[in-house]
Design an enzyme around this catalytic site. Structure first.
Site, PDB file in Angstrom:
ATOM      1  N   GLU A  98      -4.727  11.715  -2.587  1.00 42.65           N
ATOM      2  CA  GLU A  98      -6.006  12.613  -2.627  1.00 42.65           C
ATOM      3  C   GLU A  98      -6.085  12.892  -4.142  1.00 42.65           C
ATOM      4  OE1 GLU A  98      -8.748  13.580  -1.170  1.00 42.65           O
ATOM      5  OE2 GLU A  98      -9.092  14.653  -2.981  1.00 42.65           O
TER       6      GLU A  98
ATOM      7  N   CYS B  17      -4.432  12.292   7.343  1.00 45.65           N
ATOM      8  CA  CYS B  17      -5.691  12.157   8.354  1.00 45.65           C
ATOM      9  C   CYS B  17      -5.121  10.912   9.486  1.00 45.65           C
ATOM     10  CB  CYS B  17      -6.798  11.237   7.447  1.00 45.65           C
ATOM     11  SG  CYS B  17      -7.666  12.411   6.045  1.00 45.65           S
TER      12      CYS B  17
ATOM     13  N   SER C 280     -12.960   9.057  -4.813  1.00 44.94           N
ATOM     14  CA  SER C 280     -13.077   9.526  -3.388  1.00 44.94           C
ATOM     15  C   SER C 280     -12.138  10.644  -3.062  1.00 44.94           C
ATOM     16  CB  SER C 280     -12.971   8.342  -2.311  1.00 44.94           C
ATOM     17  OG  SER C 280     -12.930   8.677  -1.002  1.00 44.94           O
TER      18      SER C 280
ATOM     19  N   CYS D 191       0.436  11.004   0.690  1.00 43.32           N
ATOM     20  CA  CYS D 191      -0.724  12.061   0.659  1.00 43.32           C
ATOM     21  C   CYS D 191      -0.340  13.142   1.591  1.00 43.32           C
ATOM     22  CB  CYS D 191      -1.935  11.271   1.091  1.00 43.32           C
ATOM     23  SG  CYS D 191      -3.408  12.264   1.081  1.00 43.32           S
TER      24      CYS D 191
ATOM     25  N   HIS E  45     -16.413  10.809   7.802  1.00 44.23           N
ATOM     26  CA  HIS E  45     -15.955  10.104   9.227  1.00 44.23           C
ATOM     27  C   HIS E  45     -16.426  10.813  10.479  1.00 44.23           C
ATOM     28  CE1 HIS E  45     -13.912   7.810   6.004  1.00 44.23           C
ATOM     29  NE2 HIS E  45     -12.982   8.558   5.796  1.00 44.23           N
TER      30      HIS E  45
ATOM     31  N   CYS F  38      -5.139   6.833   8.648  1.00 43.47           N
ATOM     32  CA  CYS F  38      -4.733   6.527   7.749  1.00 43.47           C
ATOM     33  C   CYS F  38      -2.981   6.179   7.392  1.00 43.47           C
ATOM     34  CB  CYS F  38      -5.085   7.358   6.528  1.00 43.47           C
ATOM     35  SG  CYS F  38      -4.400   6.889   4.932  1.00 43.47           S
TER      36      CYS F  38
ATOM     37  N   CYS G 126      -8.572  -0.588  -7.187  1.00 43.04           N
ATOM     38  CA  CYS G 126      -8.469   0.495  -6.381  1.00 43.04           C
ATOM     39  C   CYS G 126      -7.007   1.000  -6.637  1.00 43.04           C
ATOM     40  CB  CYS G 126      -8.495   0.187  -4.816  1.00 43.04           C
ATOM     41  SG  CYS G 126      -8.388   1.436  -3.746  1.00 43.04           S
TER      42      CYS G 126
ATOM     43  N   CYS H  63      -8.807  -0.502   2.307  1.00 43.12           N
ATOM     44  CA  CYS H  63      -8.869   1.108   2.542  1.00 43.12           C
ATOM     45  C   CYS H  63      -7.787   1.592   3.579  1.00 43.12           C
ATOM     46  CB  CYS H  63      -9.981   1.639   2.511  1.00 43.12           C
ATOM     47  SG  CYS H  63     -10.845   1.654   0.715  1.00 43.12           S
TER      48      CYS H  63
ATOM     49  N   ASN I  82      -9.547  -0.429   9.481  1.00 45.07           N
ATOM     50  CA  ASN I  82      -8.742  -1.299   9.260  1.00 45.07           C
ATOM     51  C   ASN I  82      -7.478  -0.589  10.278  1.00 45.07           C
ATOM     52  OD1 ASN I  82      -9.746  -2.853   7.181  1.00 45.07           O
ATOM     53  ND2 ASN I  82      -9.646  -1.114   6.054  1.00 45.07           N
TER      54      ASN I  82
ATOM     55  N   GLU J 228       0.967   1.517  -4.237  1.00 50.17           N
ATOM     56  CA  GLU J 228       0.235   0.010  -4.133  1.00 50.17           C
ATOM     57  C   GLU J 228      -1.006   0.042  -4.805  1.00 50.17           C
ATOM     58  OE1 GLU J 228       2.114  -1.820   0.179  1.00 50.17           O
ATOM     59  OE2 GLU J 228       0.004  -1.091   0.173  1.00 50.17           O
TER      60      GLU J 228
END
Ligand code: SAH
Ligand code: SF4
Length: 342
Positions: A153, A106, A184, A102, A209, A109, A95, A335, A294, A81
């Site tokens: 990542e 986390c 990031s 990944c 975070h 996420c 983005c 995000c 989110n 995406e």
């Protein structure tokens, strides 16, 4: 889109033909070789067959029309995406994803839940920007900014990410300035170190975070391998070398990391590592980017009052911060919401 055979198809042509072909794809954003009229008809046909430019994607536009999400299907069937954010000031930010899924898992996420399927090639990273440049071309606009904040990542796919950055920055192609490109990381220190040695100084963002290892490793398992102290030291060295600002991302999660105490602890980290006492007007190079969580079904977002309180603490302690504008809620285009079932 598949340019793997491009050099082979053009091997018997004069050298400048390859440059022309790349410019057609990465500068003029053609979607079919038929548009490359400087090539003979035979060559255009051959290119269309062996180096197809079509990008297989489905598109969702948000109600406010300020963000567009594309789900792109790759050669081997995996999906990624990517999102276009159309800012009121005229910037068009894409983005991009750097991996399918990944490996870092986390907890907050959606991508993390997928695990890692594979890393993307530099061409697959660029394809996402090409897709939106073609989209914007119809309005005589183009992509102005790129953030590596989609799936994956970036520093676990360092070489391909850097290769794509160089082409984005190249004036012969996308011509996007280094200050308009951001990467990031969840804190892969080898990547931070390598980036500080590059001549291209793009923007660096660190996903923080949580202000303590105890909490951070509950949310981000990678903290066990790269504890805060090591990440912050790598950032300090990065700033020493590059003199560039570093953004610390902090997603506000209800009753998890959003208390006044957390804000105070965060402020402590920011001021200690700024090297300068945090006085108003100090032009130090650390700043916080607050992100509204989110919902991906695991936690809840902090409520508005709590977010305000958190900001008040940062303000009182003279910490520089920004708050991320929320794009594309209705199309899960923000995000951490990137995930596919393939
Ligand atoms: N893997 C990299 C880059 C991709 S994630 C990284 O973690 O930094 C981009 C940003 O979105 C990161 O700061 C990430 O922590 C954040 N994010 C992840 N899930 C989120 C969610 N559900 N809500 C808000 N932000 C989220
Ligand atoms: Fe990976 Fe970043 Fe998601 Fe963590 S937040 S799982 S590092 S994409």
């Amino acid at each position: 889109m598949d340019l793997e055979n491009l050099e082979k198809v053009l091997e018997n042509e004069p050298k400048y033909r390859l440059k022309q072909a790349n410019e057609a794809v990465f500068k003029n954003f053609i979607s079919n070789w038929e548009e490359a009229t400087f090539f003979t008809k035979d060559l255009r046909d051959k290119l269309n067959k062996e180096c197809p430019l079509e990008i297989r994607a489905s598109v969702l536009v948000s109600k406010k029309e300020d963000s567009v999400k594309a789900k792109i299907t790759l050669k081997d069937g995996f999906e990624i995406e990517t999102v276009l954010m159309r800012h009121a000031d005229g910037r068009n930010t894409v983005c991009v994803s750097s991996q399918v899924g990944c490996p870092l898992g986390c907890l907050f996420c959606a991508t993390g839940k997928m695990g890692l399927k594979r890393s993307l090639t530099s061409e697959e990273i660029l394809e996402q920007v090409v897709f939106f440049d073609r989209y914007l071309k119809k309005e005589n606009l183009h992509v102005t900014n790129v953030t590596y904040m989609g799936m994956g990542e970036p520093f676990l796919n360092y070489d391909n990410v850097l290769k794509s950055v160089k082409i984005l920055n190249d004036y012969k192609y996308f011509n996007i300035g280094v200050r308009s490109i951001s990467v990031s990381t969840a804190g892969i220190i080898e990547g931070i170190k390598k980036l500080s040695e590059e001549s291209l100084h793009i923007n660096l963002a660190i996903s923080l975070h949580a202000p303590t290892d105890k909490l951070r490793r509950e949310l981000m398992p990678i903290d066990k391998k790269y504890p805060l102290e090591k990440v912050l030291k790598a950032v300090e060295e990065y700033i020493e070398k590059t003199k560039r600002k570093v953004m610390f991302e902090y997603v506000l999660i209800k009753d998890v990391n959003d208390s006044d105490k957390h804000a105070e602890e965060l402020a402590k980290i920011m001021s200690r590592h700024s090297g300068i006492p945090p006085k108003a007007g100090n032009n130090h190079l650390y700043f916080v980017n607050l992100i509204l969580y989110n919902d991906t079904g695991v936690f809840k977002a902090s409520d508005t009052k709590r977010v305000e309180k958190f900001r008040e603490v940062l303000e009182r302690l003279k910490i520089r911060y920004t708050q991320r504008y929320r794009f594309g809620d209705d199309i899960a285009a923000a995000c951490g919401q990137f995930a596919t079932n393939k």
